[in-house]
Design a protein around this motif. Structure first.
Motif, PDB file in Angstrom:
ATOM      1  N   ASP A   2      65.687  97.768  86.326  1.00 23.57           N
ATOM      2  CA  ASP A   2      66.967  98.445  86.429  1.00 23.57           C
ATOM      3  C   ASP A   2      67.424  98.502  87.885  1.00 23.57           C
ATOM      4  N   ARG A   3      68.722  98.377  88.099  1.00 20.74           N
ATOM      5  CA  ARG A   3      69.248  98.395  89.471  1.00 20.74           C
ATOM      6  C   ARG A   3      68.987  99.714  90.178  1.00 20.74           C
ATOM      7  N   ALA A   4      69.068 100.813  89.459  1.00 21.21           N
ATOM      8  CA  ALA A   4      68.846 102.121  90.071  1.00 21.21           C
ATOM      9  C   ALA A   4      67.406 102.257  90.541  1.00 21.21           C
ATOM     10  N   VAL A   5      66.467 101.753  89.766  1.00 21.58           N
ATOM     11  CA  VAL A   5      65.057 101.811  90.146  1.00 21.58           C
ATOM     12  C   VAL A   5      64.813 100.952  91.378  1.00 21.58           C
ATOM     13  N   GLN A   6      65.411  99.761  91.418  1.00 19.26           N
ATOM     14  CA  GLN A   6      65.267  98.898  92.595  1.00 19.26           C
ATOM     15  C   GLN A   6      65.856  99.563  93.828  1.00 19.26           C
ATOM     16  N   TYR A   7      66.996 100.209  93.673  1.00 13.28           N
ATOM     17  CA  TYR A   7      67.628 100.884  94.798  1.00 13.28           C
ATOM     18  C   TYR A   7      66.732 101.995  95.334  1.00 13.28           C
ATOM     19  N   ILE A   8      66.162 102.785  94.435  1.00 15.64           N
ATOM     20  CA  ILE A   8      65.284 103.878  94.852  1.00 15.64           C
ATOM     21  C   ILE A   8      64.037 103.334  95.539  1.00 15.64           C
ATOM     22  N   GLN A   9      63.465 102.255  94.996  1.00 18.74           N
ATOM     23  CA  GLN A   9      62.274 101.670  95.624  1.00 18.74           C
ATOM     24  C   GLN A   9      62.597 101.119  97.007  1.00 18.74           C
ATOM     25  N   ASN A  10      63.752 100.486  97.165  1.00 20.43           N
ATOM     26  CA  ASN A  10      64.138  99.969  98.483  1.00 20.43           C
ATOM     27  C   ASN A  10      64.371 101.098  99.475  1.00 20.43           C
ATOM     28  N   ARG A  11      64.962 102.197  99.019  1.00 22.60           N
ATOM     29  CA  ARG A  11      65.182 103.343  99.897  1.00 22.60           C
ATOM     30  C   ARG A  11      63.859 103.969 100.325  1.00 22.60           C
ATOM     31  N   GLN A  12      62.910 104.058  99.381  1.00 15.09           N
ATOM     32  CA  GLN A  12      61.604 104.613  99.714  1.00 15.09           C
ATOM     33  C   GLN A  12      60.885 103.705 100.706  1.00 15.09           C
ATOM     34  N   ARG A  13      60.955 102.406 100.507  1.00 12.12           N
ATOM     35  CA  ARG A  13      60.318 101.450 101.422  1.00 12.12           C
ATOM     36  C   ARG A  13      60.925 101.551 102.818  1.00 12.12           C
ATOM     37  N   THR A  14      62.249 101.672 102.866  1.00  9.37           N
ATOM     38  CA  THR A  14      62.915 101.818 104.154  1.00  9.37           C
ATOM     39  C   THR A  14      62.473 103.097 104.846  1.00  9.37           C
ATOM     40  N   GLY A  15      62.320 104.175 104.081  1.00  9.59           N
ATOM     41  CA  GLY A  15      61.870 105.437 104.660  1.00  9.59           C
ATOM     42  C   GLY A  15      60.458 105.352 105.201  1.00  9.59           C
ATOM     43  N   GLY A  81      53.141  99.125 109.430  1.00  2.96           N
ATOM     44  CA  GLY A  81      54.557  98.876 109.196  1.00  2.96           C
ATOM     45  C   GLY A  81      54.867  97.395 109.151  1.00  2.96           C
ATOM     46  N   PHE A  82      54.280  96.636 110.066  1.00  2.00           N
ATOM     47  CA  PHE A  82      54.479  95.184 110.048  1.00  2.00           C
ATOM     48  C   PHE A  82      53.859  94.555 108.816  1.00  2.00           C
ATOM     49  N   LEU A  83      52.697  95.062 108.393  1.00  2.00           N
ATOM     50  CA  LEU A  83      52.087  94.559 107.164  1.00  2.00           C
ATOM     51  C   LEU A  83      52.997  94.788 105.965  1.00  2.00           C
ATOM     52  N   GLU A  84      53.591  95.965 105.897  1.00  2.00           N
ATOM     53  CA  GLU A  84      54.495  96.276 104.791  1.00  2.00           C
ATOM     54  C   GLU A  84      55.774  95.462 104.889  1.00  2.00           C
ATOM     55  N   LEU A  85      56.278  95.281 106.081  1.00  4.22           N
ATOM     56  CA  LEU A  85      57.522  94.548 106.272  1.00  4.22           C
ATOM     57  C   LEU A  85      57.360  93.074 105.911  1.00  4.22           C
ATOM     58  N   PHE A  86      56.230  92.485 106.275  1.00  2.42           N
ATOM     59  CA  PHE A  86      55.992  91.059 106.050  1.00  2.42           C
ATOM     60  C   PHE A  86      55.017  90.815 104.902  1.00  2.42           C
ATOM     61  N   ARG A  87      55.073  91.626 103.868  1.00  4.46           N
ATOM     62  CA  ARG A  87      54.072  91.534 102.816  1.00  4.46           C
ATOM     63  C   ARG A  87      54.178  90.271 101.980  1.00  4.46           C
ATOM     64  N   THR A  88      55.285  89.549 102.045  1.00  9.86           N
ATOM     65  CA  THR A  88      55.419  88.350 101.225  1.00  9.86           C
ATOM     66  C   THR A  88      54.934  87.083 101.932  1.00  9.86           C
ATOM     67  N   ASP A  89      54.831  87.106 103.235  1.00  5.97           N
ATOM     68  CA  ASP A  89      54.430  85.915 103.992  1.00  5.97           C
ATOM     69  C   ASP A  89      52.989  86.076 104.472  1.00  5.97           C
ATOM     70  N   ARG A  90      52.124  85.183 104.058  1.00 11.70           N
ATOM     71  CA  ARG A  90      50.705  85.275 104.377  1.00 11.70           C
ATOM     72  C   ARG A  90      50.442  85.144 105.875  1.00 11.70           C
ATOM     73  N   ARG A  91      51.124  84.234 106.534  1.00 17.71           N
ATOM     74  CA  ARG A  91      50.908  84.051 107.976  1.00 17.71           C
ATOM     75  C   ARG A  91      51.376  85.261 108.778  1.00 17.71           C
ATOM     76  N   ALA A  92      52.479  85.853 108.360  1.00 19.02           N
ATOM     77  CA  ALA A  92      52.973  87.037 109.059  1.00 19.02           C
ATOM     78  C   ALA A  92      52.035  88.212 108.870  1.00 19.02           C
ATOM     79  N   ARG A  93      51.441  88.355 107.689  1.00 18.69           N
ATOM     80  CA  ARG A  93      50.466  89.427 107.460  1.00 18.69           C
ATOM     81  C   ARG A  93      49.231  89.222 108.335  1.00 18.69           C
TER      82      ARG A  93
END
Length: 98
Positions: A2-15, A81-93
């Motif tokens: 659901d879009r609302a759930v994605q929005y809330i998850q993105n806001r929590q991640r940003t926080g 924070g960097f680990l969380e920010l770059f969690r999709t890229d293996r080299r960045a992690r």
């Protein structure tokens, strides 16, 4: 999802990322501020001929040690924070871990 759930998850991640960044910046500010204060608290130390760690060998050594611990916690917060920010890229992690 659901879009609302994605929005809330993105806001929590940003926080979370914002809080980790603030913790990292606070660690640097505490360490830098303590280092400046040590110049005035222990004026007999000469940084040109002694190591900065000599500030720990004085009456305010506990303050200097505390600032190093806070700085280390701040560095750890930035790394997480960097680990969380770059969690999709293996080299960045890997880079954030190192």
């Amino acid at each position: 999802m659901d879009r609302a759930v994605q929005y809330i998850q993105n806001r929590q991640r940003t926080g979370v990322l914002r809080a980790l960044g603030i913790a990292g910046a606070a660690g640097v500010a505490v360490a830098f501020g303590t280092l400046i204060a040590m110049h005035f608290l222990q004026p007999w130390r000469n940084d040109l001929v002694e190591y900065v760690s000599q500030y720990a060998n004085g009456p305010y050594g506990a303050l200097f040690a505390f600032s190093l611990v806070v700085h280390g916690i701040g560095n750890g917060a930035m790394a997480f924070g960097f680990l969380e920010l770059f969690r999709t890229d293996r080299r960045a992690r890997a880079g954030a871990l190192f």
